[in-house]
Design a protein around this motif. Sequence first.
Motif, PDB file in Angstrom:
ATOM      1  N   SER A 224       0.833  -1.211   0.000  1.00  0.00           N
ATOM      2  CA  SER A 224       0.000   0.000   0.000  1.00  0.00           C
ATOM      3  C   SER A 224       0.861   1.252   0.000  1.00  0.00           C
ATOM      4  O   SER A 224       0.484   2.273  -0.597  1.00  0.00           O
ATOM      5  CB  SER A 224      -0.920  -0.006   1.216  1.00  0.00           C
ATOM      6  OG  SER A 224      -0.198   0.204   2.415  1.00  0.00           O
ATOM      7  N   LEU A 225       2.018   1.202   0.653  1.00  0.00           N
ATOM      8  CA  LEU A 225       2.926   2.348   0.626  1.00  0.00           C
ATOM      9  C   LEU A 225       3.433   2.601  -0.790  1.00  0.00           C
ATOM     10  O   LEU A 225       3.517   3.753  -1.244  1.00  0.00           O
ATOM     11  CB  LEU A 225       4.094   2.114   1.580  1.00  0.00           C
ATOM     12  CG  LEU A 225       3.773   2.180   3.079  1.00  0.00           C
ATOM     13  CD1 LEU A 225       4.997   1.782   3.907  1.00  0.00           C
ATOM     14  CD2 LEU A 225       3.293   3.565   3.468  1.00  0.00           C
TER      15      LEU A 225
ATOM     16  N   ALA B  47      -7.185  10.534  -4.981  1.00  0.00           N
ATOM     17  CA  ALA B  47      -5.892  10.194  -4.392  1.00  0.00           C
ATOM     18  C   ALA B  47      -6.021   9.994  -2.883  1.00  0.00           C
ATOM     19  O   ALA B  47      -5.498   9.010  -2.316  1.00  0.00           O
ATOM     20  CB  ALA B  47      -4.871  11.288  -4.697  1.00  0.00           C
TER      21      ALA B  47
ATOM     22  N   GLY C 149       0.454   3.780  -2.812  1.00  0.00           N
ATOM     23  CA  GLY C 149       0.114   5.127  -2.357  1.00  0.00           C
ATOM     24  C   GLY C 149       1.065   6.159  -2.924  1.00  0.00           C
ATOM     25  O   GLY C 149       0.647   7.258  -3.316  1.00  0.00           O
TER      26      GLY C 149
ATOM     27  N   MET D  47      -7.908   6.673  -2.089  1.00  0.00           N
ATOM     28  CA  MET D  47      -7.087   5.488  -2.338  1.00  0.00           C
ATOM     29  C   MET D  47      -6.030   5.311  -1.264  1.00  0.00           C
ATOM     30  O   MET D  47      -5.775   4.198  -0.783  1.00  0.00           O
ATOM     31  CB  MET D  47      -6.423   5.593  -3.716  1.00  0.00           C
ATOM     32  CG  MET D  47      -7.379   5.362  -4.873  1.00  0.00           C
ATOM     33  SD  MET D  47      -8.069   3.687  -4.855  1.00  0.00           S
ATOM     34  CE  MET D  47      -6.585   2.707  -5.091  1.00  0.00           C
ATOM     35  N   LEU D  48      -5.392   6.423  -0.866  1.00  0.00           N
ATOM     36  CA  LEU D  48      -4.361   6.342   0.170  1.00  0.00           C
ATOM     37  C   LEU D  48      -4.945   5.841   1.481  1.00  0.00           C
ATOM     38  O   LEU D  48      -4.355   4.978   2.160  1.00  0.00           O
ATOM     39  CB  LEU D  48      -3.715   7.718   0.370  1.00  0.00           C
ATOM     40  CG  LEU D  48      -2.836   8.224  -0.780  1.00  0.00           C
ATOM     41  CD1 LEU D  48      -2.406   9.666  -0.519  1.00  0.00           C
ATOM     42  CD2 LEU D  48      -1.601   7.334  -0.929  1.00  0.00           C
TER      43      LEU D  48
ATOM     44  N   VAL E  73       0.116   6.705  -6.508  1.00  0.00           N
ATOM     45  CA  VAL E  73      -1.090   7.526  -6.633  1.00  0.00           C
ATOM     46  C   VAL E  73      -0.774   8.988  -6.336  1.00  0.00           C
ATOM     47  O   VAL E  73      -1.245   9.914  -7.027  1.00  0.00           O
ATOM     48  CB  VAL E  73      -2.195   7.009  -5.691  1.00  0.00           C
ATOM     49  CG1 VAL E  73      -3.362   7.988  -5.612  1.00  0.00           C
ATOM     50  CG2 VAL E  73      -2.677   5.645  -6.150  1.00  0.00           C
ATOM     51  N   LEU E  74       0.041   9.223  -5.298  1.00  0.00           N
ATOM     52  CA  LEU E  74       0.398  10.594  -4.924  1.00  0.00           C
ATOM     53  C   LEU E  74       1.177  11.283  -6.034  1.00  0.00           C
ATOM     54  O   LEU E  74       0.902  12.446  -6.395  1.00  0.00           O
ATOM     55  CB  LEU E  74       1.216  10.567  -3.631  1.00  0.00           C
ATOM     56  CG  LEU E  74       1.599  11.926  -3.040  1.00  0.00           C
ATOM     57  CD1 LEU E  74       0.339  12.729  -2.698  1.00  0.00           C
ATOM     58  CD2 LEU E  74       2.489  11.753  -1.816  1.00  0.00           C
TER      59      LEU E  74
ATOM     60  N   LEU F 144      -6.115   1.989   1.060  1.00  0.00           N
ATOM     61  CA  LEU F 144      -4.978   1.068   0.981  1.00  0.00           C
ATOM     62  C   LEU F 144      -4.263   0.949   2.321  1.00  0.00           C
ATOM     63  O   LEU F 144      -3.983  -0.151   2.808  1.00  0.00           O
ATOM     64  CB  LEU F 144      -3.995   1.547  -0.094  1.00  0.00           C
ATOM     65  CG  LEU F 144      -4.431   1.361  -1.551  1.00  0.00           C
ATOM     66  CD1 LEU F 144      -3.453   2.080  -2.477  1.00  0.00           C
ATOM     67  CD2 LEU F 144      -4.488  -0.119  -1.889  1.00  0.00           C
ATOM     68  N   PHE F 145      -3.985   2.058   2.948  1.00  0.00           N
ATOM     69  CA  PHE F 145      -3.187   2.033   4.162  1.00  0.00           C
ATOM     70  C   PHE F 145      -3.952   1.415   5.331  1.00  0.00           C
ATOM     71  O   PHE F 145      -3.484   0.490   5.989  1.00  0.00           O
ATOM     72  CB  PHE F 145      -2.725   3.452   4.520  1.00  0.00           C
ATOM     73  CG  PHE F 145      -1.900   3.501   5.776  1.00  0.00           C
ATOM     74  CD1 PHE F 145      -0.610   2.997   5.798  1.00  0.00           C
ATOM     75  CD2 PHE F 145      -2.424   4.034   6.952  1.00  0.00           C
ATOM     76  CE1 PHE F 145       0.147   3.028   6.962  1.00  0.00           C
ATOM     77  CE2 PHE F 145      -1.674   4.064   8.114  1.00  0.00           C
ATOM     78  CZ  PHE F 145      -0.381   3.566   8.119  1.00  0.00           C
TER      79      PHE F 145
END
Length: 316
Positions: A244-245, A266, A248, A269-270, A251-252, A273-274
Amino acid sequence: MAAVTFSTIIPVYKNEGSIPQLLQALTEMHRALDGKMEAVLVVDGSPDQSYALLRAALDGLEFPAQLLVHSRNFGSFPAIRTGLAAARGHYFGVMAADLQEPPELLIAFFKALRADECDVAIGTRTGRKDPLMSRMASNIFWGLYRRLVVREMPEGGVDVFGCNQAFRDQLLRLEESRSSLIALIFWLGFRRKLVSYERLEREHGKSAWTLRKKVEYMMDSVFAFTDYPIKLLIRAGAAGSALSLMLGAMVLIASISGHITVPGYAATMLVVLFFGTLNLLGLGLVGTYAWRGYENSKQRPLAVVCMQHANDQEAQ
């Protein structure tokens, strides 16, 4: 009644067709063991005529016998425990009433135990005269069992065993209702001997060992003897957090560079996922503490003494 040295425990459930052959086999075993064997027959709530046939034959048997009847069907492992607790011998063996395990196997158990070659003798199948689908299902089941529960389990699995009095006493002290008797045998340790045999074809009736019972048995064994599912959660959570990192970050970067134009995409999703993978990791960690509490609640001994020696000299 002659002194009893050997006790053979037989759980009985839907075995009316094999009762005559079973009693004949027990008679031959009694003679082969110099007339020092008793049979402990435990009718586990069988709905057929198994009890009536055994009760009618009981008084005319050549060998000492006990007939115990459960109030309902509790399962083969509780029936074995009932038989072990009632047995009066010094050495104990378990056999199936359907005679798929040859009686000679029990005699081999008793001889090894009496010669003090081991504390527990375990029958291991080198082959089985069962239908192809049954053999395949058994191989898959015991393969998973070896991987998830008891790594020392023989490839063909274990159905029958024999033990001496010290092992029997320790086994009966482990009073766990939702557990696996076979896994407990390996958990206890002691001196162990594997005796190979070929499983015979079932001549009467149909096995009560259904797919549903196999799944229940596997679940009981997994939850009673291994924290593998908890470790799997922790590993999945840790791997997911790392993934996820990475996602992420992608995505960022895509959001900053203008490749993602949907408002709030964004950030959503972050967060998903996290925190989704973090939740898995947290469940695994909490499950670890719950597992340790569960282990303590079973009250298994921290260690089992199977042998003790001392000299006769008093301390000076």
